[in-house]
Design an enzyme around this catalytic site. Structure first.
Site, PDB file in Angstrom:
ATOM      1  N   CYS A  83      31.076   8.591  36.454  1.00  0.00           N
ATOM      2  CA  CYS A  83      30.951   7.133  36.516  1.00  0.00           C
ATOM      3  C   CYS A  83      29.510   6.652  36.427  1.00  0.00           C
ATOM      4  CB  CYS A  83      31.590   6.618  37.796  1.00  0.00           C
ATOM      5  SG  CYS A  83      33.351   6.995  37.921  1.00  0.00           S
ATOM      6  N   GLY A 116      46.134   3.323  33.765  1.00  0.00           N
ATOM      7  CA  GLY A 116      46.471   3.977  35.028  1.00  0.00           C
ATOM      8  C   GLY A 116      45.308   4.713  35.663  1.00  0.00           C
ATOM      9  N   ARG A 201      49.381  -4.397  46.722  1.00  0.00           N
ATOM     10  CA  ARG A 201      49.991  -3.079  46.950  1.00  0.00           C
ATOM     11  C   ARG A 201      49.057  -2.119  47.686  1.00  0.00           C
ATOM     12  NH1 ARG A 201      50.174   1.470  43.571  1.00  0.00           N
ATOM     13  NH2 ARG A 201      49.333   0.276  41.821  1.00  0.00           N
ATOM     14  N   CYS A 212      40.404  -2.286  44.125  1.00  0.00           N
ATOM     15  CA  CYS A 212      40.119  -1.112  43.300  1.00  0.00           C
ATOM     16  C   CYS A 212      39.716  -1.537  41.898  1.00  0.00           C
ATOM     17  CB  CYS A 212      41.359  -0.221  43.205  1.00  0.00           C
ATOM     18  SG  CYS A 212      42.054   0.277  44.796  1.00  0.00           S
TER      19      CYS A 212
END
Length: 394
Positions: A83, A116, A201, A212
């Protein structure tokens, strides 16, 4: 630091949900790179070296990407550092200029991602994070996917040690989503209430979905140049100086501390920040605007402490007091951060640099931090590397 280095051109694409736009990585690189060249007012033939970052792609994708800008025969180095890939490309380009090897260099990053949660590409060899995951599994019950597990576990540890609340972590996401509404490059431009963040969620530990960062497609590009290059081409009106920069990889403390917070890089950040403050001759209180690696809301609070914005365990109080948004002591992630702007791994660090360059030029439009003169950038990749960079307006 000897031999001054300046950012003279920046550019980026809008960050998009994977598959939302019909484009490939050469298209992304052409768009971001062309914008950076135009911003600098130079031609690609004037660039001495190029460092091109991406995490998901074939070997020499970097060459294929920058060939969209020209075929000049210059050295093109492919960069992959998880990252922190984009800021690693920037680190290398800055080194090339500061050392006198070239008068100008391009750092470009892109990512074309799958939808995802992030997964592994190769399953026939040890995963780079295996040592970190095994160490963390001794402290907290193992869960998947790895990144969510690691940063969620770090949040749980912070709550247990310092009494940090789920609401304080969620306030990071409230702030960054609110900031992104003014960023046309951001993947998301929606605001959410604290209750909506908390009700999204559940993911792991205190993390919910809206805390996130998403997978994203996109590209960013930065051109750095020497003082002589700036003077020769009359670029003083757009130049922003890099006054300090440090890359740090995992230290013994990452594993010896037996801490989830250390395993996600807090001590790497602390060490890099200390070096950068010394190089730049500034401290945390001298900084006006910060772009930091909020891959998850938990990491933003951890990073406040590692960058020295507050003492250990005090980051919850900082977010409660509104000290990291407009009207506070600093504006952190005016772009919306990774949580709302998006996180195409190879481009993230260069998008951070672009945002801070616009801020220090006074050209950030509705996101502008009033009177911004000094900026700090933090970009981290587990497994592990962190790059911290300080900037100063001329």
């Amino acid at each position: 630091m000897s031999n001054r280095v300046f950012v003279v051109g920046v550019g980026m694409t809008k960050f998009e949900k994977p598959g939302a736009r019909e484009w490939d990585y050469p298209d992304m690189a052409r768009e971001a790179g062309t914008k950076a060249l135009e911003d600098a007012g130079i031609d690609y033939s004037q660039v001495g070296q190029a460092y091109v970052g991406y995490v998901y792609g074939e070997s020499t994708s970097g060459q294929r990407a920058v060939y969209e800008l020209g075929l000049t025969g210059i050295p093109v180095v492919n960069v992959n550092n998880n990252c922190s890939t984009g800021s690693t490309a920037l680190f290398l380009a800055t080194q090339a200029v500061r050392s006198g090897q070239v008068d100008s260099a391009l750092a470009l990053g892109f990512e074309k991602m799958q939808k995802g949660s992030l997964g592994s590409t190769y399953d026939d060899r040890e995963q780079p994070l295996m040592r970190h995951l095994l160490a963390l599994a001794e402290l907290q019950e193992f869960a998947m996917p790895p990144a969510l597990y690691m940063f969620g576990a770090a949040g749980v540890e912070h709550m247990e040690r310092f009494g940090t609340t789920a609401e304080q972590f969620a306030k990071v996401a409230v702030k960054n989503h609110a900031h992104s509404k003014n960023n046309p490059y951001a993947q998301f431009q929606d605001e959410y209430t604290l209750d909506e963040i908390l009700a999204s969620r559940p993911i792991h530990g205190p993390l919910t979905k809206l805390q996130c960062s998403p997978t994203s497609d996109g590209s960013g590009a930065v051109i750095v140049a020497s003082e002589a290059f700036v003077e020769k081409h009359g670029l003083d009106d757009r130049a922003v100086e890099i006054t300090g920069q440090s890359m740090v990889t995992d230290l013994p403390s990452t594993f010896d501390d037996r801490s989830a917070i250390s395993l996600v890089g807090a001590d790497m950040t602390r060490t890099a920040a200390r070096k950068v403050y010394e190089q730049a001759g500034v401290g945390p209180d001298d900084v006006d605007v910060i772009e930091l690696h909020d891959c998850f809301s938990t990491n933003e609070l951890l990073t406040y402490e590692a960058l020295g914005l507050c003492g250990e365990g005090e980051s919850g109080k900082l977010i409660d007091a509104g000290d990291t948004t407009y009207g506070g002591r600093w504006v952190v992630n005016p772009s919306g951060g990774l949580i709302s702007k998006g996180h195409p791994l190879g481009a993230t660090g260069l998008a951070q640099c672009s945002e801070l360059t616009w801020q220090l030029r006074g050209a950030a439009d509705d996101r502008q931090v009033s009177g911004a003169r000094t900026a700090l950038q933090h970009n981290i990749g587990l497994g592990g590397a962190v790059v911290v960079t300080a900037y100063r307006a001329l």
